[in-house]
Design a protein around this motif. Structure first.
Motif, PDB file in Angstrom:
ATOM      1  N   GLN A 122       0.834  -1.206   0.000  1.00 60.44           N
ATOM      2  CA  GLN A 122       0.000   0.000   0.000  1.00 60.44           C
ATOM      3  C   GLN A 122       0.870   1.257   0.000  1.00 60.44           C
ATOM      4  O   GLN A 122       0.600   2.214  -0.732  1.00 60.44           O
ATOM      5  CB  GLN A 122      -0.936   0.001   1.218  1.00 60.44           C
ATOM      6  N   ALA A 123       1.904   1.240   0.831  1.00 56.77           N
ATOM      7  CA  ALA A 123       2.796   2.406   0.899  1.00 56.77           C
ATOM      8  C   ALA A 123       3.533   2.616  -0.415  1.00 56.77           C
ATOM      9  O   ALA A 123       3.747   3.753  -0.856  1.00 56.77           O
ATOM     10  CB  ALA A 123       3.791   2.238   2.049  1.00 56.77           C
ATOM     11  N   ARG A 124       3.910   1.525  -1.080  1.00 60.37           N
ATOM     12  CA  ARG A 124       4.563   1.640  -2.386  1.00 60.37           C
ATOM     13  C   ARG A 124       3.589   2.173  -3.432  1.00 60.37           C
ATOM     14  O   ARG A 124       3.946   2.986  -4.293  1.00 60.37           O
ATOM     15  CB  ARG A 124       5.110   0.283  -2.845  1.00 60.37           C
ATOM     16  N   ALA A 125       2.334   1.700  -3.369  1.00 57.57           N
ATOM     17  CA  ALA A 125       1.333   2.070  -4.377  1.00 57.57           C
ATOM     18  C   ALA A 125       1.061   3.565  -4.395  1.00 57.57           C
ATOM     19  O   ALA A 125       0.837   4.148  -5.462  1.00 57.57           O
ATOM     20  CB  ALA A 125       0.037   1.297  -4.137  1.00 57.57           C
ATOM     21  N   ILE A 126       1.057   4.197  -3.209  1.00 55.05           N
ATOM     22  CA  ILE A 126       0.775   5.640  -3.156  1.00 55.05           C
ATOM     23  C   ILE A 126       2.049   6.466  -3.050  1.00 55.05           C
ATOM     24  O   ILE A 126       1.990   7.670  -2.839  1.00 55.05           O
ATOM     25  CB  ILE A 126      -0.177   5.986  -1.993  1.00 55.05           C
ATOM     26  N   GLN A 127       3.208   5.793  -3.198  1.00 49.63           N
ATOM     27  CA  GLN A 127       4.503   6.475  -3.120  1.00 49.63           C
ATOM     28  C   GLN A 127       4.636   7.299  -1.840  1.00 49.63           C
ATOM     29  O   GLN A 127       5.016   8.471  -1.855  1.00 49.63           O
ATOM     30  CB  GLN A 127       4.713   7.368  -4.353  1.00 49.63           C
ATOM     31  N   ALA A 128       4.300   6.659  -0.729  1.00 45.04           N
ATOM     32  CA  ALA A 128       4.336   7.346   0.563  1.00 45.04           C
ATOM     33  C   ALA A 128       5.757   7.673   0.988  1.00 45.04           C
ATOM     34  O   ALA A 128       6.642   6.822   0.935  1.00 45.04           O
ATOM     35  CB  ALA A 128       3.665   6.482   1.625  1.00 45.04           C
ATOM     36  N   ASN A 129       5.964   8.899   1.402  1.00 42.61           N
ATOM     37  CA  ASN A 129       7.255   9.336   1.930  1.00 42.61           C
ATOM     38  C   ASN A 129       7.183   9.743   3.402  1.00 42.61           C
ATOM     39  O   ASN A 129       8.191   9.720   4.097  1.00 42.61           O
ATOM     40  CB  ASN A 129       7.803  10.504   1.112  1.00 42.61           C
ATOM     41  N   THR A 130       5.973  10.113   3.846  1.00 38.90           N
ATOM     42  CA  THR A 130       5.768  10.447   5.255  1.00 38.90           C
ATOM     43  C   THR A 130       4.631   9.594   5.801  1.00 38.90           C
ATOM     44  O   THR A 130       3.485   9.721   5.361  1.00 38.90           O
ATOM     45  CB  THR A 130       5.424  11.937   5.450  1.00 38.90           C
ATOM     46  N   ILE A 131       4.966   8.706   6.720  1.00 35.64           N
ATOM     47  CA  ILE A 131       3.983   7.791   7.302  1.00 35.64           C
ATOM     48  C   ILE A 131       3.972   7.993   8.813  1.00 35.64           C
ATOM     49  O   ILE A 131       5.022   8.069   9.449  1.00 35.64           O
ATOM     50  CB  ILE A 131       4.331   6.326   6.986  1.00 35.64           C
ATOM     51  N   VAL A 132       2.787   8.087   9.390  1.00 38.48           N
ATOM     52  CA  VAL A 132       2.638   8.190  10.837  1.00 38.48           C
ATOM     53  C   VAL A 132       2.095   6.860  11.355  1.00 38.48           C
ATOM     54  O   VAL A 132       1.118   6.338  10.837  1.00 38.48           O
ATOM     55  CB  VAL A 132       1.689   9.340  11.233  1.00 38.48           C
ATOM     56  N   THR A 162       6.788  -1.220  11.694  1.00 36.31           N
ATOM     57  CA  THR A 162       7.643  -0.096  11.307  1.00 36.31           C
ATOM     58  C   THR A 162       8.684  -0.520  10.280  1.00 36.31           C
ATOM     59  O   THR A 162       9.028   0.248   9.375  1.00 36.31           O
ATOM     60  CB  THR A 162       8.356   0.490  12.539  1.00 36.31           C
ATOM     61  N   ILE A 163       9.178  -1.742  10.403  1.00 36.84           N
ATOM     62  CA  ILE A 163      10.173  -2.241   9.457  1.00 36.84           C
ATOM     63  C   ILE A 163       9.574  -2.328   8.049  1.00 36.84           C
ATOM     64  O   ILE A 163      10.188  -1.894   7.070  1.00 36.84           O
ATOM     65  CB  ILE A 163      10.705  -3.617   9.905  1.00 36.84           C
ATOM     66  N   PHE A 164       8.363  -2.862   7.948  1.00 37.19           N
ATOM     67  CA  PHE A 164       7.698  -2.940   6.641  1.00 37.19           C
ATOM     68  C   PHE A 164       7.513  -1.542   6.047  1.00 37.19           C
ATOM     69  O   PHE A 164       7.760  -1.312   4.859  1.00 37.19           O
ATOM     70  CB  PHE A 164       6.323  -3.604   6.777  1.00 37.19           C
ATOM     71  N   LEU A 165       7.051  -0.613   6.880  1.00 38.22           N
ATOM     72  CA  LEU A 165       6.769   0.747   6.410  1.00 38.22           C
ATOM     73  C   LEU A 165       8.037   1.486   6.019  1.00 38.22           C
ATOM     74  O   LEU A 165       8.082   2.182   4.998  1.00 38.22           O
ATOM     75  CB  LEU A 165       6.025   1.520   7.492  1.00 38.22           C
ATOM     76  N   ALA A 166       9.089   1.327   6.827  1.00 40.33           N
ATOM     77  CA  ALA A 166      10.355   1.999   6.527  1.00 40.33           C
ATOM     78  C   ALA A 166      10.988   1.453   5.252  1.00 40.33           C
ATOM     79  O   ALA A 166      11.604   2.197   4.489  1.00 40.33           O
ATOM     80  CB  ALA A 166      11.314   1.850   7.709  1.00 40.33           C
ATOM     81  N   LYS A 167      10.846   0.159   5.029  1.00 46.05           N
ATOM     82  CA  LYS A 167      11.363  -0.433   3.786  1.00 46.05           C
ATOM     83  C   LYS A 167      10.632   0.169   2.587  1.00 46.05           C
ATOM     84  O   LYS A 167      11.247   0.471   1.545  1.00 46.05           O
ATOM     85  CB  LYS A 167      11.177  -1.949   3.812  1.00 46.05           C
ATOM     86  N   ALA A 168       9.330   0.381   2.719  1.00 43.61           N
ATOM     87  CA  ALA A 168       8.561   0.994   1.632  1.00 43.61           C
ATOM     88  C   ALA A 168       9.020   2.423   1.381  1.00 43.61           C
ATOM     89  O   ALA A 168       9.203   2.838   0.228  1.00 43.61           O
ATOM     90  CB  ALA A 168       7.067   0.966   1.970  1.00 43.61           C
ATOM     91  N   VAL A 169       9.215   3.187   2.459  1.00 42.99           N
ATOM     92  CA  VAL A 169       9.688   4.568   2.322  1.00 42.99           C
ATOM     93  C   VAL A 169      11.053   4.595   1.639  1.00 42.99           C
ATOM     94  O   VAL A 169      11.305   5.417   0.745  1.00 42.99           O
ATOM     95  CB  VAL A 169       9.751   5.245   3.710  1.00 42.99           C
ATOM     96  N   LYS A 170      11.930   3.702   2.044  1.00 44.42           N
ATOM     97  CA  LYS A 170      13.249   3.617   1.415  1.00 44.42           C
ATOM     98  C   LYS A 170      13.115   3.337  -0.075  1.00 44.42           C
ATOM     99  O   LYS A 170      13.747   4.003  -0.909  1.00 44.42           O
ATOM    100  CB  LYS A 170      14.077   2.517   2.077  1.00 44.42           C
ATOM    101  N   ASP A 171      12.288   2.360  -0.424  1.00 44.73           N
ATOM    102  CA  ASP A 171      12.122   1.974  -1.822  1.00 44.73           C
ATOM    103  C   ASP A 171      11.381   3.033  -2.637  1.00 44.73           C
ATOM    104  O   ASP A 171      11.465   3.047  -3.870  1.00 44.73           O
ATOM    105  CB  ASP A 171      11.387   0.635  -1.915  1.00 44.73           C
TER     106      ASP A 171
END
Length: 228
Positions: A77-87, A97-106
């Motif tokens: 989901q985070a990759r699909a919307i190109q999320a850069n800031t996640i709360v 958090t690990i899943f989300l941070a990996k998405a932000v990195k990618d």
């Protein structure tokens, strides 16, 4: 579940760390079952567990993570919307958090802003994120999220609500004005804490508040909402 469960993340260090953390979480299942056993009748009747603020220290060493496949779904989901800031409300030991941070990195970089009150969990989460090689994409706010999240100024692409259920609506109202159009909000355990989260659901289902929303049949109810 095995290390290959997380192979789509394409990072052996992260895959190994997640596998280890989920193994530790599984070891707590009996203690959690025993804790909720007195409330099981209400749950079986479809009323869910009523959350209260008694014996909160019971949760100080409990992982209670999202499932591995929920984690992968969050990443996608985070990759699909190109999320850069996640709360993230409710960082705990940092598994989600690990899943989300990996998405932000990618996605090219950014920050997962976590929240946690328990100092031992904060320390453990920071170590887990460091071990996973993903800590530079995270920032954990220490203390009551209803206070710390008021300091966020930049637009938010994604909000994860997975902390104490009785704070869920407060958190949503605090972060909502900072959510960009098209941002997504994901809350776990909707059916588990059905009565406690009624106000949260009512707020999202009121179109005047700017969301479209649906409860998905993941785990025990995952509310998926979009800021429109």
């Amino acid at each position: 579940m095995n290390e290959k469960t997380f192979a789509m993340l394409k990072d052996e260090i992260i895959e190994k760390k997640l596998f280890q953390l989920y193994q530790k979480a599984d070891q707590q299942n009996f203690a959690l079952f025993r804790h909720y056993l007195p409330k099981m009748l209400s749950y079986l009747l479809g009323k869910g567990f009523r959350w209260d603020n008694k014996n909160l220290t019971f949760y100080d060493d409990k992982y209670i993570p999202i499932s591995p496949y929920q984690g992968i779904w969050l990443y996608l989901q985070a990759r699909a919307i190109q999320a850069n800031t996640i709360v993230e409300f409710g960082t705990s030991f940092g598994i989600s958090t690990i899943f989300l941070a990996k998405a932000v990195k990618d996605n090219g970089g950014g920050t997962v802003i976590g929240t946690e009150m328990v100092k031992s969990k904060i320390k453990a989460a920071k170590k887990n994120l460091q071990d996973a090689g993903i800590s530079e994409y995270t920032s954990i706010l220490e203390g009551d999220a209803r206070l710390t999240l008021q300091e966020i100024e930049k637009p938010v692409d994604m909000l994860i609500v997975d902390g104490f259920p009785n704070y869920a609506l407060d958190i949503l109202k605090i972060v909502s004005p900072k959510l960009r159009k098209g941002a997504i909000v994901i809350a776990d355990n909707i059916n588990t804490f059905k009565s406690t989260l009624t106000g949260y659901l009512d707020y999202l289902q009121n179109s005047e508040n700017g969301f479209i929303t649906s409860t998905l049949p993941f785990k025990d109810g995952t509310e998926f909402s979009v800021k429109v």
